[in-house]
Write a protein that holds these residues in place. Sequence first.
Motif, PDB file in Angstrom:
ATOM      1  N   SER A 260       3.701  -3.528   5.278  1.00 14.14           N
ATOM      2  CA  SER A 260       3.806  -3.522   6.745  1.00 14.14           C
ATOM      3  C   SER A 260       4.296  -4.855   7.286  1.00 14.14           C
ATOM      4  O   SER A 260       4.925  -4.907   8.338  1.00 14.14           O
TER       5      SER A 260
ATOM      6  N   ARG B 215       0.823  -1.206   0.000  1.00 10.19           N
ATOM      7  CA  ARG B 215       0.000   0.000   0.000  1.00 10.19           C
ATOM      8  C   ARG B 215       0.863   1.265   0.000  1.00 10.19           C
ATOM      9  O   ARG B 215       0.455   2.314  -0.493  1.00 10.19           O
TER      10      ARG B 215
ATOM     11  N   GLN C 241      -0.433 -12.512   7.134  1.00 10.13           N
ATOM     12  CA  GLN C 241      -0.875 -13.165   5.890  1.00 10.13           C
ATOM     13  C   GLN C 241       0.106 -12.902   4.753  1.00 10.13           C
ATOM     14  O   GLN C 241       0.228 -13.705   3.836  1.00 10.13           O
TER      15      GLN C 241
ATOM     16  N   SER D 181       1.536  -6.812  -2.163  1.00  4.61           N
ATOM     17  CA  SER D 181       0.702  -7.231  -1.033  1.00  4.61           C
ATOM     18  C   SER D 181      -0.747  -7.272  -1.505  1.00  4.61           C
ATOM     19  O   SER D 181      -1.093  -6.721  -2.557  1.00  4.61           O
TER      20      SER D 181
ATOM     21  N   THR E 266      -3.172 -15.864   0.599  1.00  5.05           N
ATOM     22  CA  THR E 266      -4.143 -16.062  -0.480  1.00  5.05           C
ATOM     23  C   THR E 266      -3.531 -15.701  -1.841  1.00  5.05           C
ATOM     24  O   THR E 266      -4.246 -15.536  -2.817  1.00  5.05           O
TER      25      THR E 266
ATOM     26  N   ASN F  19      10.633   0.821   4.674  1.00  4.88           N
ATOM     27  CA  ASN F  19       9.357   1.269   5.224  1.00  4.88           C
ATOM     28  C   ASN F  19       9.620   2.503   6.073  1.00  4.88           C
ATOM     29  O   ASN F  19      10.618   2.556   6.801  1.00  4.88           O
TER      30      ASN F  19
HETATM   31  C1  LIG Z   1      -7.903 -14.185   5.102  1.00  6.98           C
HETATM   32  C2  LIG Z   1      -6.897 -13.140   4.724  1.00  6.98           C
HETATM   33  C3  LIG Z   1      -5.979 -13.431   3.738  1.00  6.98           C
HETATM   34  C4  LIG Z   1      -5.024 -12.477   3.373  1.00  6.98           C
HETATM   35  N1  LIG Z   1      -4.108 -12.788   2.407  1.00  6.98           N
HETATM   36  C5  LIG Z   1      -3.125 -11.907   2.129  1.00  6.98           C
HETATM   37  C6  LIG Z   1      -2.105 -12.216   1.175  1.00  6.98           C
HETATM   38  O1  LIG Z   1      -2.101 -13.264   0.530  1.00  6.98           O
HETATM   39  N2  LIG Z   1      -1.135 -11.298   0.970  1.00  6.98           N
HETATM   40  C7  LIG Z   1      -1.090 -10.101   1.625  1.00  6.98           C
HETATM   41  O2  LIG Z   1      -0.168  -9.312   1.374  1.00  6.98           O
HETATM   42  N3  LIG Z   1      -2.064  -9.782   2.504  1.00  6.98           N
HETATM   43  C8  LIG Z   1      -3.074 -10.638   2.760  1.00  6.98           C
HETATM   44  N4  LIG Z   1      -4.058 -10.276   3.638  1.00  6.98           N
HETATM   45  C9  LIG Z   1      -4.121  -8.876   4.086  1.00  6.98           C
HETATM   46  C10 LIG Z   1      -3.172  -8.540   5.216  1.00  6.98           C
HETATM   47  O3  LIG Z   1      -3.803  -8.787   6.449  1.00  6.98           O
HETATM   48  C11 LIG Z   1      -2.794  -7.048   5.164  1.00  6.98           C
HETATM   49  O4  LIG Z   1      -3.959  -6.287   5.201  1.00  6.98           O
HETATM   50  C12 LIG Z   1      -1.997  -6.652   3.927  1.00  6.98           C
HETATM   51  O5  LIG Z   1      -0.909  -7.535   3.752  1.00  6.98           O
HETATM   52  C13 LIG Z   1      -1.482  -5.242   4.104  1.00  6.98           C
HETATM   53  O6  LIG Z   1      -0.816  -4.841   2.959  1.00  6.98           O
HETATM   54  P1  LIG Z   1       0.304  -3.704   3.034  1.00  6.98           P
HETATM   55  O7  LIG Z   1       1.390  -4.144   3.937  1.00  6.98           O
HETATM   56  O8  LIG Z   1       0.644  -3.355   1.643  1.00  6.98           O
HETATM   57  O9  LIG Z   1      -0.514  -2.478   3.619  1.00  6.98           O
HETATM   58  P2  LIG Z   1      -0.424  -1.761   5.024  1.00  6.98           P
HETATM   59  O10 LIG Z   1      -0.567  -2.721   6.134  1.00  6.98           O
HETATM   60  O11 LIG Z   1      -1.347  -0.615   4.961  1.00  6.98           O
HETATM   61  O12 LIG Z   1       1.074  -1.233   5.076  1.00  6.98           O
HETATM   62  C14 LIG Z   1       1.581  -0.246   4.246  1.00  6.98           C
HETATM   63  C15 LIG Z   1       2.967   0.074   4.758  1.00  6.98           C
HETATM   64  O13 LIG Z   1       3.586   0.994   3.888  1.00  6.98           O
HETATM   65  C16 LIG Z   1       4.348   1.901   4.660  1.00  6.98           C
HETATM   66  N5  LIG Z   1       4.512   3.113   3.838  1.00  6.98           N
HETATM   67  C17 LIG Z   1       3.554   3.979   3.429  1.00  6.98           C
HETATM   68  N6  LIG Z   1       4.086   4.905   2.612  1.00  6.98           N
HETATM   69  C18 LIG Z   1       5.408   4.625   2.515  1.00  6.98           C
HETATM   70  C19 LIG Z   1       6.485   5.226   1.829  1.00  6.98           C
HETATM   71  N7  LIG Z   1       6.317   6.286   1.031  1.00  6.98           N
HETATM   72  N8  LIG Z   1       7.718   4.691   1.969  1.00  6.98           N
HETATM   73  C20 LIG Z   1       7.924   3.607   2.749  1.00  6.98           C
HETATM   74  N9  LIG Z   1       6.929   2.994   3.431  1.00  6.98           N
HETATM   75  C21 LIG Z   1       5.686   3.494   3.306  1.00  6.98           C
HETATM   76  C22 LIG Z   1       3.550   2.109   5.920  1.00  6.98           C
HETATM   77  O14 LIG Z   1       4.395   2.533   6.978  1.00  6.98           O
HETATM   78  C23 LIG Z   1       2.978   0.715   6.147  1.00  6.98           C
HETATM   79  O15 LIG Z   1       3.818  -0.055   7.000  1.00  6.98           O
HETATM   80  C24 LIG Z   1      -5.015 -11.211   4.007  1.00  6.98           C
HETATM   81  C25 LIG Z   1      -5.947 -10.938   5.006  1.00  6.98           C
HETATM   82  C26 LIG Z   1      -6.874 -11.878   5.367  1.00  6.98           C
HETATM   83  C27 LIG Z   1      -7.851 -11.556   6.452  1.00  6.98           C
END
Ligand SMILES: Cc1cc2nc3c(=O)[nH]c(=O)nc-3n(C[C@H](O)[C@H](O)[C@H](O)COP(=O)(O)OP(=O)(O)OC[C@H]3O[C@@H](n4cnc5c(N)ncnc54)[C@H](O)[C@@H]3O)c2cc1C
Length: 328
Positions: A274, A216, A278, A241, A259, A293
């Motif tokens: 993050s 994200r 998962q 992600s 997933t 990050n």
């Molecule tokens: C049943 C189930 C299955 C799932 N399966 C998966 C799966 O297969 N894969 C998966 O990935 N997730 C899965 N999820 C979702 C998982 O729980 C998280 O919601 C997801 O991984 C979060 O993605 P993220 O880390 O990109 O986003 P976030 O958790 O929002 O993290 C974004 C990160 O980016 C950092 N950031 C923001 N801007 C910048 C920048 N400019 N420079 C550096 N860092 C920055 C922030 O500090 C933050 O740590 C699943 C969830 C469930 C309930």
Amino acid sequence: MSNDIFVWVEQFKGMVAGGSWEAMGAARRLADETGGQVVACLFGSAGVSDLAQEAISYGADRVLVAEDDTLADFRVEPYAALMAKVVREAQPQAVLISATFRGRELGPMLAVELETGCIADCTALELEDGRLLATRPIYAGKLLSKCIIPERLPQIATLRVRAFPKPEPDSARSGEVATVEPVLSEDEIGSKVTGFKETEGGVSLADASIIVSGGRGVGGPEGYEPLKELAEVLGAAIGASRAAVDAGWIPYEHQVGQTGKTVNPDLYIACGISGAIQHQAGMRTSKVIVAINKDPEAPIFKLAHYGIVDDLFKVVPALTKALREKLE
Ligand SMILES: Cc1cc2nc3c(=O)[nH]c(=O)nc-3n(C[C@H](O)[C@H](O)[C@H](O)COP(=O)(O)OP(=O)(O)OC[C@H]3O[C@@H](n4cnc5c(N)ncnc54)[C@H](O)[C@@H]3O)c2cc1C
């Protein structure tokens, strides 16, 4: 019952999946301990026998080749039926299958056909009292379980791709090639392959030795551009992600995690991810993890071997520039 180990050699249009050679290497090592032979099972349409020598060079002593139109494209029914037939006849100790999408279908189906067990997604294999002792990650990779198939034979195991070393081929090796006939005729096979569609995205995640992955934190589809530049310099695949996939920034094929895909590269660079449990489920066995990050408390840093706390839009282009200068 013999000490032999069977290996399924997965091929698509004459190209063998790298994981099959990794399985061959594992089989060779185990067979050398028990004094058994490694038997490769190579099925496909006419011409697939051209790959038999390659299988021998990677460690097979015998290659069972079936060439038939019904085996042209992988379908689990004819492949499992034929594997079951050759395994019943030869009574090997074990059958090793790379845990690709197809291998994950074939292994359990074969176990059902042969009324035996299948240990899925192994990351290590050893012998204990002559039986396979397999290591497999559970609970999203937080625990490693040790598994055996205590009584039934053959012991079937699927091997996580890139968890086992790919042996060096030895073109001087010699072996025997035998022909086997398919079991099912076309009208006995329920499924038909109607065609293939190539997915977008360059290097395949499963085969990649380096993955640059964005979450994200990349902020939108255009946020992947600096990651793609870094990936190009490194010859890496692009991962993502679920948050980024769900937002529609990148296709699902790139998703890593519970997933999505399970990957096991030499280097995983997580940018703006993050590190949710998962996501970790799909990448925590990566050999080296680098996290970029801006939040020093992000859980990914607990897993990462190297962490950079900063804005990815500053770090990634700087990394690309430095690596380009170094690698060119
Ligand atoms: C049943 C189930 C299955 C799932 N399966 C998966 C799966 O297969 N894969 C998966 O990935 N997730 C899965 N999820 C979702 C998982 O729980 C998280 O919601 C997801 O991984 C979060 O993605 P993220 O880390 O990109 O986003 P976030 O958790 O929002 O993290 C974004 C990160 O980016 C950092 N950031 C923001 N801007 C910048 C920048 N400019 N420079 C550096 N860092 C920055 C922030 O500090 C933050 O740590 C699943 C969830 C469930 C309930």
